[in-house]
Design a protein around this motif. Structure first.
Motif, PDB file in Angstrom:
ATOM      1  N   ASP A  26       0.834  -1.205   0.000  1.00 51.03           N
ATOM      2  CA  ASP A  26       0.000   0.000   0.000  1.00 51.03           C
ATOM      3  C   ASP A  26       0.873   1.261   0.000  1.00 51.03           C
ATOM      4  O   ASP A  26       2.098   1.180  -0.034  1.00 51.03           O
ATOM      5  N   ALA A  27       0.221   2.428   0.046  1.00 52.96           N
ATOM      6  CA  ALA A  27       0.945   3.695  -0.102  1.00 52.96           C
ATOM      7  C   ALA A  27       1.859   3.982   1.081  1.00 52.96           C
ATOM      8  O   ALA A  27       2.757   4.821   0.993  1.00 52.96           O
ATOM      9  N   THR A  28       1.648   3.289   2.207  1.00 53.76           N
ATOM     10  CA  THR A  28       2.516   3.502   3.376  1.00 53.76           C
ATOM     11  C   THR A  28       3.673   2.515   3.425  1.00 53.76           C
ATOM     12  O   THR A  28       4.440   2.514   4.376  1.00 53.76           O
ATOM     13  N   ARG A  30       3.278  -0.778   3.499  1.00 54.42           N
ATOM     14  CA  ARG A  30       2.891  -2.022   4.174  1.00 54.42           C
ATOM     15  C   ARG A  30       2.701  -3.136   3.144  1.00 54.42           C
ATOM     16  O   ARG A  30       2.045  -2.924   2.112  1.00 54.42           O
ATOM     17  N   GLU A 124      11.906   5.844   1.515  1.00 59.44           N
ATOM     18  CA  GLU A 124      10.460   6.112   1.513  1.00 59.44           C
ATOM     19  C   GLU A 124       9.775   5.646   2.791  1.00 59.44           C
ATOM     20  O   GLU A 124       8.840   6.287   3.254  1.00 59.44           O
ATOM     21  N   HIS A 125      10.230   4.525   3.334  1.00 53.39           N
ATOM     22  CA  HIS A 125       9.480   3.920   4.446  1.00 53.39           C
ATOM     23  C   HIS A 125      10.405   3.315   5.507  1.00 53.39           C
ATOM     24  O   HIS A 125      10.049   2.340   6.144  1.00 53.39           O
TER      25      HIS A 125
END
Ligand SMILES: [Zn+2]
Length: 309
Positions: A26-28, A30, A124-125
């Motif tokens: 997903d965008a986060t 995950r 990014e994450h």
């Protein structure tokens, strides 16, 4: 693994010499679902490998339409992110992978080297959120590398920057499958760890487990690899002056057993170590899903109009 899907999703596919790992992300960042298939290695045909990728994509996309797909390839990707120039453990040779698979799947496709994808996952994450100057080294079979300078992921003139594993640390040293000798990754990697354990413990995880139980040879093997890691990192720090050095890959799971000797060697071999800020050695946030998360992040940037780099 499988979690409910709501909201936009992208697929990241890590294409390695032994396995293909696809993930719905997903965008986060995950990872909601994964699918793992055998890649077939260098003896598979291009057609067979691309069918495997298609099968993996179908498995993670059941009932869902992703906005795009990112491919993290264990090989040299050209500067435009279009072609795999060379991949020692895969059948692709100067292969027009991005356009071919985008057309086959009817989806936007981003293509990038797997270590560069791992860097993107941290940017990014992960542990590099808000950091503008960093180096990533992943210690697996060999060494993969990624480079963040001034907030930009650096790919080099031909897309081949970050091949730190083949820096020549020991002239005429241990032979490397790349054809050169004395490459850094012959001394600091999972392969090097097995050599340092003198064949008594066959795998990296076994060596790490033995070291945690107090086995002296296993502790010494991890310290040896850590020392070589620190020597190579000192060279990278002298050249690039990063704020953070991220260490990923299987060997990083040994934690301080490898990072403490690495940090000591970094200080010993670094220019003006007493008069500068010596960068922290930090374990990567993303372990086995680094390529998947990074490739999906690149696909998201592609489809949301935020070009990579
Ligand atoms: Zn080499």
């Amino acid at each position: 693994m499988s979690e409910p899907v709501d909201g936009p999703v992208w697929v990241g596919i890590d294409v390695g010499g032994t396995k293909v790992l696809a993930g719905l992300v997903d965008a986060t960042g995950r990872v909601l679902r994964t699918a793992r298939l055998e890649s077939g290695g260098p003896r598979a045909t291009e057609a067979a490998l691309e069918q495997t990728l298609t099968d993996a994509l179908d498995l993670v996309c059941e009932g869902v339409t992703p906005h795009g797909v990112g491919l993290a390839a264990a090989g040299l990707v050209d500067g435009a992110g279009e072609r795999v120039a060379f991949a020692p453990h895969l059948p692709w040779r100067d292969a027009d992978v991005r356009a071919r698979l985008s057309s086959r799947w009817g989806l936007p496709v981003a293509l990038e080297n797997d270590a560069t994808c791992a860097l993107w996952a941290e940017v990014e994450h992960g542990v590099l959120a808000g950091v503008s100057d960093a180096v990533l080294v992943t210690l697996g079979t060999g060494i993969g590398g990624g480079l963040l300078i001034g907030g930009r992921v650096v790919r080099g003139a031909g897309g081949m920057a970050g091949e730190f594993g083949h820096m020549q640390l020991v002239p005429d040293g241990r032979p490397c499958p790349c054809g050169l000798s004395g490459c850094w990754e012959r001394y600091a990697s999972g392969t090097a760890l097995e050599v340092a354990a003198e064949g008594r413990l066959a795998t990296g995880p076994a060596i790490t487990a033995a070291a945690r139980a107090g086995d002296e040879l296993a502790v010494a093997a991890l310290a040896d690899v850590g020392r070589w890691l620190g020597v190579g990192v000192a060279n990278l720090v002298s050249a690039l002056d990063p704020a953070v050095v991220v260490v990923g890959g299987g060997v990083s799971s040994a934690g301080d057993l490898v990072l403490a000797p690495a940090a000591a060697a970094l200080r010993t071999h670094l220019l003006a170590a007493r008069h500068r800020r010596v960068p922290d050695l930090v374990v990567a946030h993303h372990a086995e899903h680094a390529g998947v998360v990074g490739a999906a992040a690149l696909a998201r940037r592609l489809t949301q109009g935020s070009p990579a780099g």
